[in-house]
Design a protein around this motif. Sequence first.
Motif, PDB file in Angstrom:
ATOM      1  N   GLU A  12     -17.692  45.433  36.013  1.00 42.85           N
ATOM      2  CA  GLU A  12     -16.981  44.167  35.865  1.00 42.85           C
ATOM      3  C   GLU A  12     -15.881  44.233  34.831  1.00 42.85           C
ATOM      4  N   LYS A  13     -15.152  45.337  34.842  1.00 42.52           N
ATOM      5  CA  LYS A  13     -13.974  45.418  33.979  1.00 42.52           C
ATOM      6  C   LYS A  13     -12.907  44.516  34.580  1.00 42.52           C
ATOM      7  N   PRO A  14     -12.007  44.017  33.746  1.00 40.94           N
ATOM      8  CA  PRO A  14     -10.948  43.178  34.322  1.00 40.94           C
ATOM      9  C   PRO A  14      -9.957  44.023  35.118  1.00 40.94           C
ATOM     10  N   HIS A  15      -9.361  43.393  36.098  1.00 37.83           N
ATOM     11  CA  HIS A  15      -8.229  43.932  36.869  1.00 37.83           C
ATOM     12  C   HIS A  15      -8.434  45.283  37.525  1.00 37.83           C
ATOM     13  N   PRO A  16      -9.479  45.464  38.310  1.00 35.63           N
ATOM     14  CA  PRO A  16      -9.551  46.746  39.034  1.00 35.63           C
ATOM     15  C   PRO A  16      -8.394  46.877  40.014  1.00 35.63           C
ATOM     16  N   GLU A  17      -7.831  45.747  40.438  1.00 38.26           N
ATOM     17  CA  GLU A  17      -6.769  45.849  41.455  1.00 38.26           C
ATOM     18  C   GLU A  17      -5.560  46.580  40.883  1.00 38.26           C
ATOM     19  N   ARG A  18      -5.361  46.480  39.556  1.00 39.16           N
ATOM     20  CA  ARG A  18      -4.216  47.200  38.972  1.00 39.16           C
ATOM     21  C   ARG A  18      -4.435  48.683  39.070  1.00 39.16           C
ATOM     22  N   ARG A  19      -5.664  49.097  38.816  1.00 40.85           N
ATOM     23  CA  ARG A  19      -5.956  50.525  38.905  1.00 40.85           C
ATOM     24  C   ARG A  19      -5.757  50.980  40.344  1.00 40.85           C
ATOM     25  N   LEU A  20      -6.147  50.133  41.297  1.00 43.96           N
ATOM     26  CA  LEU A  20      -5.991  50.512  42.705  1.00 43.96           C
ATOM     27  C   LEU A  20      -4.509  50.666  43.039  1.00 43.96           C
ATOM     28  N   ARG A  21      -3.683  49.790  42.480  1.00 48.28           N
ATOM     29  CA  ARG A  21      -2.244  49.941  42.733  1.00 48.28           C
ATOM     30  C   ARG A  21      -1.771  51.279  42.188  1.00 48.28           C
ATOM     31  N   GLY A  22      -2.255  51.612  41.004  1.00 48.20           N
ATOM     32  CA  GLY A  22      -1.871  52.898  40.424  1.00 48.20           C
ATOM     33  C   GLY A  22      -2.288  54.036  41.328  1.00 48.20           C
ATOM     34  N   VAL A  23      -3.512  53.931  41.863  1.00 49.58           N
ATOM     35  CA  VAL A  23      -4.024  54.986  42.751  1.00 49.58           C
ATOM     36  C   VAL A  23      -3.096  55.128  43.951  1.00 49.58           C
ATOM     37  N   LEU A  24      -2.667  53.990  44.497  1.00 48.82           N
ATOM     38  CA  LEU A  24      -1.812  54.052  45.685  1.00 48.82           C
ATOM     39  C   LEU A  24      -0.442  54.643  45.336  1.00 48.82           C
ATOM     40  N   GLU A  25       0.048  54.312  44.141  1.00 46.57           N
ATOM     41  CA  GLU A  25       1.335  54.900  43.750  1.00 46.57           C
ATOM     42  C   GLU A  25       1.216  56.419  43.690  1.00 46.57           C
ATOM     43  N   GLU A  26       0.139  56.872  43.030  1.00 46.75           N
ATOM     44  CA  GLU A  26      -0.039  58.323  42.919  1.00 46.75           C
ATOM     45  C   GLU A  26      -0.165  58.943  44.297  1.00 46.75           C
ATOM     46  N   LEU A  27      -0.886  58.252  45.173  1.00 48.73           N
ATOM     47  CA  LEU A  27      -1.083  58.796  46.519  1.00 48.73           C
ATOM     48  C   LEU A  27       0.255  58.925  47.218  1.00 48.73           C
ATOM     49  N   SER A  28       1.076  57.879  47.152  1.00 47.65           N
ATOM     50  CA  SER A  28       2.307  57.955  47.937  1.00 47.65           C
ATOM     51  C   SER A  28       3.235  59.004  47.346  1.00 47.65           C
ATOM     52  N   SER A  29       3.268  59.124  46.009  1.00 49.96           N
ATOM     53  CA  SER A  29       4.169  60.148  45.480  1.00 49.96           C
ATOM     54  C   SER A  29       3.609  61.528  45.809  1.00 49.96           C
ATOM     55  N   GLY A  30       2.272  61.678  45.780  1.00 49.14           N
ATOM     56  CA  GLY A  30       1.674  62.961  46.134  1.00 49.14           C
ATOM     57  C   GLY A  30       2.018  63.354  47.557  1.00 49.14           C
ATOM     58  N   CYS A  31       1.929  62.376  48.465  1.00 51.45           N
ATOM     59  CA  CYS A  31       2.200  62.677  49.877  1.00 51.45           C
ATOM     60  C   CYS A  31       3.645  63.108  50.061  1.00 51.45           C
ATOM     61  N   LEU A  32       4.566  62.382  49.424  1.00 49.22           N
ATOM     62  CA  LEU A  32       5.975  62.734  49.609  1.00 49.22           C
ATOM     63  C   LEU A  32       6.240  64.106  48.994  1.00 49.22           C
ATOM     64  N   HIS A  33       5.548  64.382  47.912  1.00 52.57           N
ATOM     65  CA  HIS A  33       5.708  65.685  47.264  1.00 52.57           C
ATOM     66  C   HIS A  33       5.260  66.800  48.211  1.00 52.57           C
ATOM     67  N   PHE A  34       4.164  66.553  48.892  1.00 55.98           N
ATOM     68  CA  PHE A  34       3.665  67.558  49.848  1.00 55.98           C
ATOM     69  C   PHE A  34       4.734  67.850  50.894  1.00 55.98           C
ATOM     70  N   VAL A  35       5.343  66.776  51.392  1.00 50.58           N
ATOM     71  CA  VAL A  35       6.323  66.962  52.461  1.00 50.58           C
ATOM     72  C   VAL A  35       7.443  67.868  51.970  1.00 50.58           C
ATOM     73  N   THR A  36       7.902  67.647  50.720  1.00 50.92           N
ATOM     74  CA  THR A  36       9.007  68.487  50.253  1.00 50.92           C
ATOM     75  C   THR A  36       8.538  69.917  50.023  1.00 50.92           C
ATOM     76  N   LEU A  37       7.310  70.078  49.487  1.00 47.79           N
ATOM     77  CA  LEU A  37       6.838  71.444  49.225  1.00 47.79           C
ATOM     78  C   LEU A  37       6.598  72.207  50.518  1.00 47.79           C
ATOM     79  N   ALA A  38       5.961  71.540  51.469  1.00 45.61           N
ATOM     80  CA  ALA A  38       5.563  72.239  52.689  1.00 45.61           C
ATOM     81  C   ALA A  38       6.785  72.543  53.539  1.00 45.61           C
ATOM     82  N   ASP A  39       7.828  71.771  53.322  1.00 49.49           N
ATOM     83  CA  ASP A  39       9.037  71.944  54.113  1.00 49.49           C
ATOM     84  C   ASP A  39       9.628  73.331  53.935  1.00 49.49           C
ATOM     85  N   LYS A  40       9.375  73.908  52.739  1.00 56.12           N
ATOM     86  CA  LYS A  40      10.029  75.175  52.414  1.00 56.12           C
ATOM     87  C   LYS A  40       9.638  76.293  53.359  1.00 56.12           C
TER      88      LYS A  40
END
Length: 1997
Positions: A772-800
Amino acid sequence: MALLLQLRTVTGLRGRADRIAKAVFRGLSFYTRVLENCEDEARFDETFRWPVASSIDGNEILEIQVFNYSKVFTNRLIGTFQMVLQKVVEEGQVEVTDTLIDDNNSAIQTSISIEIRYQALDGTVGAWNDKEFLETPSVHSEGDGRYPLETDSLLSSHRQGLDISPGKSNQQSAEKSFRSKGKEKTKEHKAGKGVFSAMKLGKTRPSKDDHRKQDEPAVLEAEDLDRKALLQGLEPDTISLASVTAVTTNVSNKRSKPDIKMEPSAGRPMDYQVSITIIEARQLVGLNMDPVVCVEVGEEKKYTSMKESTNCPYYNEYFVFDFHVPPDVMFDKIIKLSVIHSKNLLRSGTLVGSFKMDVGTVYTQPEHQFYHKWAILSDPEDLTAGLKGYLKCDIAVVGKGDNIKTPHKANETEEDDIEGNLLLPDGVPPERQWARFYIKIYRAEGLPRMNTSIMANVKKALIGENKDLVDPYVQVVFAGQKGKTSIQKSSYEPLWNEQIIFTEMFPPLCKRIKIQIRDSDKVNDVAIGTHFIDLRKISNEGDKGFLPTFGPAWVNMYGSTRNYTLMDEHQELNEGLGEGVSFRARLLMSLAVEILDTTNPEINSSTEVQVEQATSVADQNCTGKMEEFFLFGAFLEATMIDRKIGDKPINFEVTIGNYGNQIDGMSKPILRRKKEGGDGNEEESELLQNSSEDEGDEDGEMVSVSSSQPMKPLVTDRNYFHLPYFEKKPCIYIKSWWQDQRRRLYNANIMDKIADKLEEGLNDVQEMIKTEKPHPERRLRGVLEELSSGCLHFVTLADKDQHHSSRTRLDRERLKSCMRELENMGQQATTLRSQVKKNTMKDKLKLVQNFLQKLRFLADEPQHTIPDVFIWMMSNNKRIAYARVPSKDILYSIVDEEMGKDCAKVKTIFLKLPGKRGFGPAGWTVQAKMEIYLWLGLNKQRKDFLSGLPCGFEEKKTARGQNLPSFPPISLLYTKKQVFQLRAHMYQARSLFAADSSGLSDPFARVFFISQSQCTEVLNETLCPTWDQLLVFDNVELYGEAHEMRDDPPIIVIEIYDQDTVGKADFMGRTFAKPVVKMSDEQYCPPRFPPQLEYYQIYRGNSTAGDLLAAFELLQIGPGGKSDLPPIDGPTDMDRGPILPVPLGIRPVLSKYRVEVLFWGLRDLKRVNLAQVDRPRVDIECAGKGVQSALIQNYKKNPNFSTLVKWFEVDLPENELLHPPLNIRVVDCRAFGRYTLVGSHAVSSLRKFIYRPPDKKAQHWNMTGEIVVNMEPEVPIKKMETMVKLEANSDAVVKVDVSEEEKERKKKKKKGGGGGGEEVEEEEPDDSMLDWWSKYFASIETMKEQLRQQEAAAAEAEEKEEMEMAEGSKAQAKNKEKSKAPKDDKKKKQQSAPELPEKKNKPRIDELKVFNKELETEFDNFEDWLHTFNLLRGKIGDNDDNATEEERIVGRFKGSICVYKMPLPDDITKEAGYDPNFGMFQGIPSNDPINVLVRVYVVRATDLHPADINGKADPYIAIKLGKTDIKDKENYISKQLNPVFGKSFDIEATFPMESMLTVAVYDWDLVGTDDLIGETKIDLENRYYSKHRATCGVSQTYSIHGYNTWRDPMKPSQILSKLCKDGKVDGPHYGPGGRVKVANRVFTGPTEIEDENGQKKQTDEHLALAVLRHWEDIPWAGCKLVPEHVETRPLLNPDKPGIEQGRLEMWVDMFPMDMPAPGPAIDISPRKPKKYELRVIVWNTDEVILEDDDYFTGEKSSDIFVRGWLKGQQEDKQDTDVHYHSLTGEGNFNWRYIFPFDYLMAEEKIVISKKESMFSWDETEYKIPARLTLQVWDADHFSADDFLGAIELDLNRFPRGAKTSKQCSLEMVTNEAELPMISIFKQKRVKGWWPFVARDENDELEVTGKVEAELHLLTAEEAEKSPAGLARNEPDPLEKPNRPDTSFIWFLNPLKSIKYLICTRYKWLIIKIVLALLLLVMVALFLYSMPGYMVKKLLGA
C-alpha cells in the motif's frame, strides 16, 4: 541511442544545507540523491542516462536545477543551468564548467561541472565508438593495443585498462574512468532496488517518517512529488517514476542475480483428466451409413454406440480419460476423433474421416476447453477429397487444481452455426490445407560412447577390434506419426543426409515435433538425446508471417551424464523428460513446409511418412564459420556442500559441449580448419594481428584446464561443508570451436534484458500495491517508459545485422518479426503510459504482464548455437550435483545490451541433484552454493576476460605461460582483503511450513554467510516464530577492493529448519538477502542506517513457504578495530542471557492494542490418537499474550461456547504490515490435567480484523433530506432476444421481457426469417400452464443473456483499447477483423430477425437468480460477522501430491476477532443499547441450540463423471445432515450423466450439532456397493446466522397463489420490520400513493394484490418487498439479501482431489421451528413429456431417379417406395407399398404413417425409453431431437433394396414445402438460412413438396427425387377423438392411388414380369448356373462310371 550526463560537482554554495539537484531533458527528469549538510561544495558524482527514441536536435536544451532540500517545506531553488546541445550533437562528448543563473536570469557565484555524452543513432559517429568496439583497428595502430590517453577517461570500468591486466593494481589510471566515479554515491540502489527485486532482496521500503532511507532520490516520496508537480505545473497524472536503476545505470555491478526457485518441476508426474463429450455429427459423406465415433487420447481408445442409417447421428455421449504423467508427456498426447462406418464385433469398419489435435492445444485455450465446437473431419488417406463432415463435441483438459467453468447447460436451442463455431484455436483459418513437412537430417557429432552392449566389450577383448560402439538413427515424431532415418552402423559422427516427410493439415494442431537420436540395439533401442521443436517459435501466423522453417542449424541435445554404465538411472532425461544434466550430441537438421495444391493430379495422396535421400548441406554459408571460443571461469567460493556427500576430496568440472569433458573430451577440430581452404589463411593472419603479444602458435597450443584441483572439504556446521577457497581462487579455461552464430544469442540477450527490466518493474509495482505504498501507477508509467525505449533501442541495434552471410531463412524472418513486434510493443507501451491512471491501474497491469510473456516467448531462440555450460561437482571422481548455465547468459559482446546478463559477473549458483533424484525434499537441500565467475567469447576478443572480477588479485599461471600476458591464469591470488562484521537481525517469520504431525513446527533459522553459519534459538510449537534475535558474525573476510564490497556484497542464505528431538532437523524453506554495507569511513546514520526490517519470501522447492522479517547489515571493521563499530543497544527491559535481542533502532515501534475474540463454537472435530474430543478449549495467542476460551463441557451435546466474548491487550507494531500473526489452537482437556493439541490455525494477517473508527465527516452520509431510490429494474418489461444498445459508452441495456411461449415463437420466427403473415396467432399462456420450470428456464435465458452482454461489453472495451493502442499497427486490426467476422455475422443474424409487434397484455414470467457457482462465493462465504477458521494438523506432504490442505483439516473454529488501538473513542461505548460484555460484537444472536426445518431442493446434475464401464452412470441423490441420512435409491435415473432430479427433501435439524449438510450423488449398481460420484458440503449455520438472510431467498414479486407463491412463513412486511428493528433503522413508514420510507430512503411500488379468485385487495407487501430487494442501499444496516435462486455446486470426490466430477444445481431453505410453519414445498418434479401423434401422408413422388434397365427395351425405370421414421434409430420405421415400374420417376401412394411420440416442449426433445441391449436391467431414457426422416428406395426382390435419397426435417424448424413439384429445389436443403422456417408444433398441419437428396460420386449434393407429403400433428387427446388408420385403412381411409398400367404388370401377367425381372437382370447368372450344373453332372457321371470301366479294362487286358 542515449544521452548521458555526469553531474560532478556544484561549488560556491552558500551556508550549510541539504542539497539536491534535478536534471531535465525532453520532459523526463531525474533527481540526484540528497547530500546532507553540505557547505560550499556539493559532490554529486552521479550519472543519468536518457534513452532517446529519435535523434537529438542541435537546439534542444538540457536543464539542471540545484535546490536546498527540505523535508517539510518545498525545496528552495538555488540556481538553474541550461545548455543547448548543439556542440554535444556534433562532437559526441563535452565537458563543461559554468555558473548557475537565478530566477531573474542573473549569474550567481555558484558554478557547476558536468560532462555530457551522446550516443548517436547510426552507431558509427562520435567518440563513443572507441569505447563500444574495442576491436576497431582505426583507433590503435597494429600491435599498439593502448588507447590515446584522453579517451582513457572514457572507458567504462568493466573494460578498464585494456592490456593492463586488471588484476594487478595499476588501477589508478582506470580508476578515473567514467563509470567508477559514480561509486561512492551508488550506495544501495542497484543492489537494493533493482537486482534483487524479484526475490525481494533488500527492496528499499521507505517508512513514513524516514523516507530517505538508502539514498533513494528523496523525491520518490509521493507528497514531495506532488508538491513539485504543482510547482512545475505538471499534472500528477503524468508523473512517472523510473526505476532507481535508471538513475544509477553506471554502478559497477559485478554480481548477478541468483535464481531462488530450486526444484526442477519439469519431469514430475501430475494428475490430468481429459473429458470429451461427443454430441452429434452432421453432413457425413456417404450413403445410408451406420456411424460410430472413436475417441483416442494417446494410447487409449473408446467408442460411442452405433447409430443406424443416418448421416447426422446424435450421440451426446461423455468420455473421461485419466492420466498420471509429466506435463510434457501429457501435452504431447494426440486427441484423435474419427468417425467409422458400420463397425461391429467382426469387422473394423471403414474410416469416414478423422480429426486430431494435441492435448496442449486444448490446455492453452481459455478455461482449458473447447465447448460445443464442430470438428472438421478429413480423410488422411485421400488428400484431394475435401471435408468429410462435422463432429460437434466438447473437449476439456483439467490438471489438478484447475477448475473449469462450464457454460450453463440449459435448453440449448441456439441455431447451430457450424462455420462460426469450429473446433480450432483462435487465429487458425477454418479452411486448413494439406501440407508436407520436410525434416532433413544431415549429420550428428559428439555422440557419447555408448559401450553398453556387453558383446562389444567381449569382442574388443578377444579380437582387439575397436569399433565405435554406437549405431545411431534419428526418429522424428509429429502429430502421432513416426518417421526413422536409416541406421548408421558403428559411428560417432554419423552422416545421414536423409529427409523425412510428414503430410499433415496446415496449420497443424500439434505444437511440437520431437526429434530423437536413438541407438539401435538388438535387445532394446535407447534414446541418446531428444530435442523438441515448437512450431510456434519457428513460424508466424500474422499477415507478414512465414511458414515454419528451421535451419539448416545444429540442435544440441542434453540428457544423462556421460559415464557409461549398463543401467542408466537417468535414462528418462534422454527421452526429453526433465532438465538434461549433460551434453549428449548435436544434430544438424533443417525443416521446411510446403503447402500442397491438392488439385494437382500428380500429387501423391497418401499421408504415410516417407523417408528419402537429401542433398548434404554446404558447411559455410548457413551454419556459420567455425570460430575458436574461449571460456574462462573462476571459483570464488564453494560453501554449503551437503555433508551427506562425505569428506572425500571434491573438485569441479566445467564442460561446454564435449570440450572439457574428462571422459571423452574433444580437442581442436583439425579437419574443420583445413576444410575452409582459402578462408583459413586470412583467419590465421587476423588472429596473429590481434594477439600480437603472444605468438600465434603458442596460443594455439594452450591446453585447456577444465577442472579444479581436488580439495578436502572443511566442516561449516552439522549440515554443510565448505571448500577452503580463501585467498586462492582456482580457475578453469577451455578452448572450443563452434560455428559463429552469436548474433542469434545477442538478439535474444537484448530482448531478455528488456524483459528482465520489465519484470523487475512489475514486481516493484506489485510490491507497492501489496504494501500500500502511494502512487504505484507512477512506477508503472516509469516501467512503460523504460519498456518503450528498450524496444526502440532493440530495433536500432538489431537493424545493424541485416546482411550476414551465415543466416538461415528463420534467422531473417525471426529478426523481421521480432523487430515488428518490438516496435509495435514500444508504441503500445507509449500509448498505455498515457492511459495509466489510478483507477485503470489494475487492468493496465494485466496488459503489461502480457507484454512480458510475449517478450520471453520472442527471446527464446529455437536454433541453438553454442551448447550450455555444465558445472559438475565431483567427489572422489563420482558425479554428485550439477548446475547448467545457458551459454547466452555468459556470452561476451562489445555492445553492452547484447552481453549476456551473467557475463563477467560473479553469480551465485546452487548445485542440484540430477534427474529424478532432484524431485521432492532431496532436491530442496542445497548440494553446494558456488560463487562463480564466467566469461565466454571469441578467443580473439579475449583481452579483458578478467575485467569483471573483484579487484585486487594476482594471476598464477602454468609454468609455460608464466611470462605471457594473455595466457589465462590457473588460479587467482587475492592480495587485498577486507574484514567485516555481519549483523543479522532475525525478528520473526510467519506462515511457515508444518513439519510435525501436530501440524506445527519447532522452527529455527540458520544464517549462512561466506563460510560461516549461525543459528537462532529454537521456538517450540509454532508456525509464526518471533525470534527477536541478533546474530553477529565476526571477522568475516571478503577479498577484493573495498568500494566493490559496498556495492556488491555477497548474498546471505537463510534456511529455516524444524528441530526434531531425534534425527536430523527437517528443512522448511530458504530465502536470500543482501546486506546493507557500511564502510569504515562512513557514518552510521540515516538514511541508510539503521536498516529497516523487511519481508523476505521463503521458498521450499518451487512453492512459497512463508515470509521472514529481518534486516542485515555488513559493517567494515576499520583500522581502529571493533571499537569503532556502532554499539548494539538492545531494549533494556529484557534479559535473555547470551541471546542478543534486535536493537532498538531496528525493532518495530509498538503501541497498545486490544484484541477482542468472539468464541462461537467448534465444529467437525476429528479424533485425536483414536480418542474422541470431549472437552475442547480454544487458546488464542498473539505476540506473546493471549486468552483462553471457556471450556466446552460436553462437545457431543453442545459444541458452542458459553462465554461469547473475551479480550486481551497486547503491544503490536504501529506499522500494520509488521503485525505478527495470531495463533488459534484447540486443545482437548483430558483427565488428570493432561492436554492434547487437536489442531491449530494461524491468521497470518490481522488487517481484515482491525477496527477503524468511522470518520466523523462521513458518518452523516446523506442523512439530510429524502432520497428516492431508483427502482428501474422493477419495471415489468425485460429481455428481448436482441439487445438494444443505447450508446457505445453507456452501460445501460434495455431489456424487454416477453413470456416463454412468445419467446419460443419469436425464436422460431427468427429462425424462419419472415414466414409470411400466415402465422397462426396463439392462445396466450395462462398461469395454469406455467410451472416452476417455466420460471427456471426463463431465468437461465436471462443468465445467458447477461453473460452474452458481459462478453459483448468486454469485447467492446477490449476493442476500444485495441483501437487506442494499435493506432499505428494496422496488421492487428486486420487479424482482429478476421477472427471477429463469424461472431459479427451471428449478431447481425440475430438483429435482422423481424420482431413481432409486442402484445402488451402478456403476463410476465417471474424469474429467480441462477448462480453458476456456489452461493457462498457470491456472498463472501457468509462470513459477514461469523468467521470460520480451519484447524490443521499433521505434516504438509513432501511432494505436492499427497497431503492437500483438505486432508489436514481436523475441524473448524467459528468465531471472530476484532483488533483496535487503545483507547476507543467514547461515542461507541455511549451508543444506545451498548452491552459492555459484547464489546465490539454488538447485536449478536444467542448461540443456544436451535431447531430448524431444512428443505433441500435438488434440481439436476450436469456432466457427471461416468461410473460404469459403458461410460454412463445411474445416479441418485443421498443427503446427510447430522444423524439424518436420506438415500433416494429407488428413484435412480438409468444411464444418465445429466440427470434431472427435480426433488425436495425435508429434514429437521438442530444447530449447532447438525449444521454441515452433505449432498452426494451416487451411482446405483445392481450388484456390489454403490459408488460415490461426487459430493458437495454446505455449512448451513453460517447461512442461517448471516445478515444476508440466506434462510429463504427473497422472490422477485409477491404473489399468494400460482407457480410463484411466496415461500417464506414471514411476509415481506414482517421481514422488513424485523430487519429495521435489528439494524436500529428508522422505519418502515408506509405513505399514501405506494410509497414507503426506510431511514431516509423512499421506495415506490404497487399496492394491490389479486387472490385466486381474481379479487383485488390493498397490501403493503409489494412495497416491503421492493425495500428488501434494495436493502443494500439502506445506510449502515444495509447489505444485499439473498434472492430466490438456484446455485450450481461442483461435485468433488475425495479420491480425486481437486478435479470436478460434475455439478449439481440446487438450493436450500431453512425455517426456524419456533416460528409459524412454512407451506408445502414447491413442486419441482421434472416435467412429464406430452404425448403427441404425428400423421404423415405421403401423396406422391416425382422425378425420382431411375435405377433399373428394362430387359428388352433398355429403358430406365424404378420400383419406388418411401420409408419414414421419427425416432432416432429407425425403431419405428414404416414403408409405403411399392409403385412398380415407374418410367418417369413419378409415384402415387396416398399412404399414411402414424408416429406416436412423447415430447418435451421446453427442451424441444423427444423422449424415448428402451433397453440398451438384451442384457440391460432396465430401460434407459433418451432425449433426442425431433427429426422426421423420409427416404426414397428402389425395391428389388432378389437383392438388397437400393437407397436413392432422403430428407430430414427438424420438426421445430424446417423449410415450408413448395406449392408445386417445379418449385421444389435443392435450395430447400442447402440454403436453410435464407428460407422461411416453420415448426409443426405451431402450424399443426403442413402440406407441400420437399426434395430427396443424396451425394453423387464427387460428394456433391444432388436432388434424387421429390415427395409431396402432408404432416399433421395432434395431441394424444385430439388423436383419440379423431382416429385415423395406418396406410389406407379405416378409419378415415385414403383412396387408392391412380397408378398407370405399367406399374401393375406383376398382377396382370406374372410370366411376363418374371421375364422382365429375371431375364433382364440375372440372364448371365442363370446361364452360368446352368453351365455349372451341366459340368457338375458330367463330373459325377465320370466318377460314377470310372471304377467299373477301369476294372473292365484291367481284367479285359
